[in-house]
Design an enzyme around this catalytic site. Sequence first.
Site, short mmCIF file in Angstrom:
data_model
loop_
_atom_site.label_atom_id
_atom_site.label_comp_id
_atom_site.label_asym_id
_atom_site.label_seq_id
_atom_site.Cartn_x
_atom_site.Cartn_y
_atom_site.Cartn_z
N HIS A 1 -12.76 -2.47 5.09
CA HIS A 1 -11.36 -2.63 5.50
C HIS A 1 -11.21 -2.60 7.02
O HIS A 1 -11.95 -1.89 7.70
CB HIS A 1 -10.50 -1.50 4.93
CG HIS A 1 -10.31 -1.57 3.45
ND1 HIS A 1 -10.86 -0.66 2.59
CD2 HIS A 1 -9.64 -2.44 2.68
CE1 HIS A 1 -10.52 -0.96 1.35
NE2 HIS A 1 -9.78 -2.05 1.37
N GLY A 2 -10.23 -3.33 7.51
CA GLY A 2 -9.85 -3.22 8.92
C GLY A 2 -10.75 -3.98 9.87
O GLY A 2 -10.67 -3.78 11.09
N ASP B 1 -1.28 -1.65 -3.93
CA ASP B 1 -2.62 -1.70 -3.33
C ASP B 1 -3.10 -0.28 -3.05
O ASP B 1 -2.41 0.50 -2.39
CB ASP B 1 -2.51 -2.51 -2.02
CG ASP B 1 -3.85 -2.81 -1.39
OD1 ASP B 1 -4.84 -2.91 -2.13
OD2 ASP B 1 -3.90 -2.98 -0.15
N HIS B 2 -4.28 0.06 -3.58
CA HIS B 2 -4.88 1.39 -3.35
C HIS B 2 -3.97 2.56 -3.69
O HIS B 2 -3.70 3.42 -2.84
CB HIS B 2 -5.35 1.54 -1.89
CG HIS B 2 -6.50 0.66 -1.55
ND1 HIS B 2 -7.77 0.89 -1.98
CD2 HIS B 2 -6.56 -0.49 -0.84
CE1 HIS B 2 -8.57 -0.06 -1.55
NE2 HIS B 2 -7.86 -0.93 -0.86
N THR C 1 -5.46 -7.44 7.49
CA THR C 1 -5.76 -7.35 8.93
C THR C 1 -5.43 -8.64 9.68
O THR C 1 -4.86 -8.61 10.77
CB THR C 1 -7.23 -6.95 9.12
OG1 THR C 1 -7.44 -5.69 8.46
CG2 THR C 1 -7.59 -6.80 10.59
N SER D 1 0.86 -1.19 0.00
CA SER D 1 0.00 0.00 0.00
C SER D 1 0.89 1.23 0.00
O SER D 1 2.11 1.14 0.20
CB SER D 1 -0.86 0.00 1.26
OG SER D 1 -0.01 0.13 2.40
ZN ZN Z 1 -8.42 -2.65 -0.02
#
Ligand code: ZN
Length: 288
Positions: free
Chosen positions: A184-185, A82-83, A237, A50
């Site tokens: 997410h998360g 990623d992203h 995560t 990321s």
């Molecule tokens: Zn994602």
Amino acid sequence: MSLVGTKEMLKKAQKEKYAIGAFNANNMEIIQAIVEASEEEKSPVIIQASQGAIKYAGLDMIVAMVKVIAEKSRIPIALHLDHGTDYFQNILCLRAGFTSLMYDGSALPFDENVAMTKKVVEMAHVCGIPVEAEIGQVGKMDSSDEPGVAREKIKEFMAKPEDAEKFAQLTQVDILAPAVGTIHGCREPIAKLDITRIEKIRDLTGLPLVLHGASGASDEELRKGIAAGICKVNIDTRIRMAFTNKIRQYLNEHPEEIDPRKALNPAKAAAKEIIKGRIKILGSTGKA
Ligand SMILES: [Zn+2]
């Protein structure tokens, strides 16, 4: 072997109805855990970084570590952004040796997301590099969010199948990440995937689909999603939890220890176990 792209590996997964794990890498130990787990499962794998990971470790350092480990390995390994919410970040990653990109314009209005994604796709395709993009908004869970709040956030931002079709045609993107019921998360497996929506998007776009926020999905939900067209499953995560909890446990039990390797070794082993378990659920064991 050298790093490979994600297009061929995801096309094969799409045809044979399994998914490839895309595991987030933040440091050397997690990269080693990802590759060792994938080798033991004889599975192709996507290592993804990321913008946060790039900021932490440095772009060149991530590329160097992943390249060195890939060259010594016999399984296909792709390095994916990623992203990437920034056009220039995508260019820098392409130049540094990433073999797969993501432009995330999900926070933008639809037309702007189309325009920016198209720009990244045009640039990446010149170099034969595939691009993932996001439609709808997967969103992020705040640590204070109750599961009920997370569910409301999820519902509000799901991808519309007709938007996904239009988006795929206009951008010529290779891989599509639609918001279909995860966030997410999320530390608990509370997500409920919208399977009908996934099937519609699959049929309208024909593209390999990505599930973000997959740490919040149970094994059963993942299996249903993969049967419906999910070919890439992002896991971050669950690895963070296994890795960090092990470090915490080790240091609590050995407060006098000053050798970081003593805590990092069991943490790496814990991450590897999680990754092996995910690969088995995704069905990519033996597909390398
Ligand atoms: Zn994602």
